[in-house]
Design a protein around this motif. Structure first.
Motif, PDB file in Angstrom:
ATOM      1  N   MET A  54      -0.250  -3.860   0.039  1.00 51.93           N
ATOM      2  CA  MET A  54      -0.035  -3.483  -1.360  1.00 51.93           C
ATOM      3  C   MET A  54      -1.342  -3.008  -1.982  1.00 51.93           C
ATOM      4  O   MET A  54      -2.364  -3.679  -1.895  1.00 51.93           O
ATOM      5  CB  MET A  54       0.500  -4.680  -2.147  1.00 51.93           C
ATOM      6  CG  MET A  54       0.706  -4.366  -3.621  1.00 51.93           C
ATOM      7  SD  MET A  54       1.736  -5.605  -4.477  1.00 51.93           S
ATOM      8  CE  MET A  54       0.656  -7.015  -4.448  1.00 51.93           C
ATOM      9  N   PHE A  55      -1.284  -1.819  -2.589  1.00 50.32           N
ATOM     10  CA  PHE A  55      -2.437  -1.248  -3.294  1.00 50.32           C
ATOM     11  C   PHE A  55      -2.121  -1.285  -4.778  1.00 50.32           C
ATOM     12  O   PHE A  55      -1.063  -0.825  -5.196  1.00 50.32           O
ATOM     13  CB  PHE A  55      -2.652   0.204  -2.852  1.00 50.32           C
ATOM     14  CG  PHE A  55      -2.861   0.361  -1.373  1.00 50.32           C
ATOM     15  CD1 PHE A  55      -1.782   0.395  -0.501  1.00 50.32           C
ATOM     16  CD2 PHE A  55      -4.144   0.465  -0.851  1.00 50.32           C
ATOM     17  CE1 PHE A  55      -1.974   0.524   0.877  1.00 50.32           C
ATOM     18  CE2 PHE A  55      -4.343   0.605   0.526  1.00 50.32           C
ATOM     19  CZ  PHE A  55      -3.254   0.629   1.385  1.00 50.32           C
ATOM     20  N   GLN A  56      -3.050  -1.836  -5.589  1.00 52.14           N
ATOM     21  CA  GLN A  56      -2.811  -1.887  -7.032  1.00 52.14           C
ATOM     22  C   GLN A  56      -4.024  -1.391  -7.795  1.00 52.14           C
ATOM     23  O   GLN A  56      -5.156  -1.652  -7.398  1.00 52.14           O
ATOM     24  CB  GLN A  56      -2.515  -3.327  -7.472  1.00 52.14           C
ATOM     25  CG  GLN A  56      -1.091  -3.752  -7.166  1.00 52.14           C
ATOM     26  CD  GLN A  56      -0.805  -5.157  -7.666  1.00 52.14           C
ATOM     27  OE1 GLN A  56      -1.463  -6.097  -7.273  1.00 52.14           O
ATOM     28  NE2 GLN A  56       0.198  -5.293  -8.528  1.00 52.14           N
ATOM     29  N   GLY A  57      -3.779  -0.686  -8.895  1.00 57.11           N
ATOM     30  CA  GLY A  57      -4.874  -0.222  -9.731  1.00 57.11           C
ATOM     31  C   GLY A  57      -4.777   1.263 -10.000  1.00 57.11           C
ATOM     32  O   GLY A  57      -3.857   1.932  -9.537  1.00 57.11           O
ATOM     33  N   GLU A  58      -5.751   1.794 -10.763  1.00 55.36           N
ATOM     34  CA  GLU A  58      -5.736   3.216 -11.125  1.00 55.36           C
ATOM     35  C   GLU A  58      -5.780   4.089  -9.870  1.00 55.36           C
ATOM     36  O   GLU A  58      -5.208   5.166  -9.827  1.00 55.36           O
ATOM     37  CB  GLU A  58      -6.964   3.582 -11.979  1.00 55.36           C
ATOM     38  CG  GLU A  58      -6.796   3.296 -13.455  1.00 55.36           C
ATOM     39  CD  GLU A  58      -7.413   1.948 -13.828  1.00 55.36           C
ATOM     40  OE1 GLU A  58      -6.766   1.200 -14.571  1.00 55.36           O
ATOM     41  OE2 GLU A  58      -8.516   1.650 -13.328  1.00 55.36           O
ATOM     42  N   ARG A  59      -6.514   3.618  -8.849  1.00 60.68           N
ATOM     43  CA  ARG A  59      -6.694   4.468  -7.664  1.00 60.68           C
ATOM     44  C   ARG A  59      -5.848   4.009  -6.479  1.00 60.68           C
ATOM     45  O   ARG A  59      -6.173   4.288  -5.329  1.00 60.68           O
ATOM     46  CB  ARG A  59      -8.182   4.486  -7.308  1.00 60.68           C
ATOM     47  CG  ARG A  59      -9.020   4.914  -8.505  1.00 60.68           C
ATOM     48  CD  ARG A  59     -10.482   4.932  -8.216  1.00 60.68           C
ATOM     49  NE  ARG A  59     -10.834   5.930  -7.212  1.00 60.68           N
ATOM     50  CZ  ARG A  59     -12.081   6.319  -6.966  1.00 60.68           C
ATOM     51  NH1 ARG A  59     -13.059   5.799  -7.674  1.00 60.68           N
ATOM     52  NH2 ARG A  59     -12.328   7.210  -6.039  1.00 60.68           N
ATOM     53  N   ALA A  60      -4.757   3.301  -6.788  1.00 55.38           N
ATOM     54  CA  ALA A  60      -3.879   2.785  -5.728  1.00 55.38           C
ATOM     55  C   ALA A  60      -3.336   3.907  -4.852  1.00 55.38           C
ATOM     56  O   ALA A  60      -3.390   3.851  -3.619  1.00 55.38           O
ATOM     57  CB  ALA A  60      -2.727   1.998  -6.349  1.00 55.38           C
ATOM     58  N   GLU A  61      -2.820   4.973  -5.516  1.00 58.14           N
ATOM     59  CA  GLU A  61      -2.238   6.104  -4.772  1.00 58.14           C
ATOM     60  C   GLU A  61      -3.273   6.706  -3.829  1.00 58.14           C
ATOM     61  O   GLU A  61      -2.978   7.005  -2.670  1.00 58.14           O
ATOM     62  CB  GLU A  61      -1.783   7.200  -5.755  1.00 58.14           C
ATOM     63  CG  GLU A  61      -0.691   6.788  -6.707  1.00 58.14           C
ATOM     64  CD  GLU A  61       0.708   7.047  -6.149  1.00 58.14           C
ATOM     65  OE1 GLU A  61       1.663   6.580  -6.756  1.00 58.14           O
ATOM     66  OE2 GLU A  61       0.831   7.692  -5.092  1.00 58.14           O
ATOM     67  N   GLU A  62      -4.481   6.882  -4.373  1.00 57.00           N
ATOM     68  CA  GLU A  62      -5.556   7.502  -3.613  1.00 57.00           C
ATOM     69  C   GLU A  62      -5.907   6.692  -2.359  1.00 57.00           C
ATOM     70  O   GLU A  62      -6.018   7.237  -1.266  1.00 57.00           O
ATOM     71  CB  GLU A  62      -6.764   7.590  -4.548  1.00 57.00           C
ATOM     72  CG  GLU A  62      -7.889   8.459  -4.086  1.00 57.00           C
ATOM     73  CD  GLU A  62      -9.015   8.432  -5.132  1.00 57.00           C
ATOM     74  OE1 GLU A  62      -8.722   8.539  -6.339  1.00 57.00           O
ATOM     75  OE2 GLU A  62     -10.165   8.262  -4.711  1.00 57.00           O
TER      76      GLU A  62
END
Length: 298
Positions: A54-62
């Motif tokens: 799981m990636f979380q935060g403003e740059r999760a997609e990146e």
């Protein structure tokens, strides 16, 4: 861009790669089922034993796109897989308790839900909600946790706050629904706080759900599972207001505006504080306003 959450399923060898890649960003964690937790500027990365990352935060997609996540198609708004969605009602209202519901919706339920007009639950009238909620309850696996005003006031007195009560209830509703044997690919909560706050409070609960959870804004207009939960929860809330209106012989309003102050002042004059302890959220400012109005009028 704002906060976003991306979950990918990684193979065993990819999991090793990911852990190696973020090694220098590793942070201590005490989560069971978690192989590693990493923090970079703009993104935190949680790696689970199941292979979910799981990636979380403003740059999760990146960050996620380094590991095969496609940013071009808006994957997170898709719902062609089984999912749990939760929502709560009553939080902004002085009268009534708190009603949290988790629902499990599979793609095979979509036509039925669309035919009832569940798509955007915010646009439904109270009357429509009262009509379709029983149909949803019958057909869709769900878990409702209604908390009466009295129980709500006791929890606040015991040191919970308005956010931590909700975290406890959302987590418990999901936990109990999972115990019914459902298998969601994704769990979404209509965001009422930041993921960080949620994690902080959920750690203190007895059964924190181990599967990744996304907190998303406006989730009830994106996901049918969340919309179903919001309709069932709203129905419980409306039902409660209707019952106490009948018992008290006057219309008890929703919301926390001036109308609520006036009714509360009236109840204080007729029955005293006990009436508000049983029907309202005492920590709201309405309580003091009602006392002032009642005192002026006496």
């Amino acid at each position: 861009m704002g906060m976003s959450t991306v979950v990918i399923k990684a193979s065993a060898s990819q999991v090793e790669q990911i852990i190696r890649y973020y090694q220098k960003d590793q942070v201590q964690h005490s989560q069971p089922y978690m192989l590693g937790f990493f923090k970079k500027p703009g993104a935190s990365i949680s790696v689970y034993q199941s292979g979910k990352v799981m990636f979380q935060g403003e740059r999760a997609e990146e960050e996620a796109s380094k590991w095969g996540h496609q940013t071009s198609k808006p994957e997170h708004t898709g719902q062609d897989f089984p999912m749990i969605g939760t929502d709560e009602v009553g939080n902004g209202s002085y009268f009534g308790g708190l009603y949290v519901v988790a629902s499990y919706v599979e793609p095979k339920d979509h036509p039925f839900l669309s035919s009832l007009g569940v798509d955007d639950s915010k646009k439904l009238t109270d009357q429509t909600i009262r009509t379709i909620a029983p149909l949803l309850r019958e057909r869709i696996p769900h878990q409702a946790l209604p908390v009466s005003p009295k129980k709500y006031n006791q929890a606040i007195a015991q040191g919970y706050n308005a956010v931590s009560i909700k975290v406890a209830l959302h987590n418990q509703a999901i936990h109990l629904l999972l115990q019914q044997g459902v298998h969601p690919d994704k769990i979404v909560i209509d965001a009422f706080t930041s993921p960080r706050n949620y994690q902080k409070y959920v750690q203190k609960e007895r059964h924190p759900v181990s599967q990744p959870i996304s907190l998303e804004e406006k989730a009830e207009s994106k996901y049918l599972a969340v919309a179903v939960s919001s309709i069932i929860a709203r129905d419980l809330f409306l039902q409660y207001l209707e019952e106490i209106s009948q018992q008290l012989g006057q219309r008890i309003p929703s919301g926390a505006g001036h109308a609520s102050d006036l009714v509360a002042a009236d109840l204080l004059k007729q029955y005293g504080m006990v009436a508000l302890e049983e029907t309202a959220k005492l920590h709201f400012a309405n309580t003091e306003k009602a006392k002032n109005i009642a005192n002026r009028g006496s």
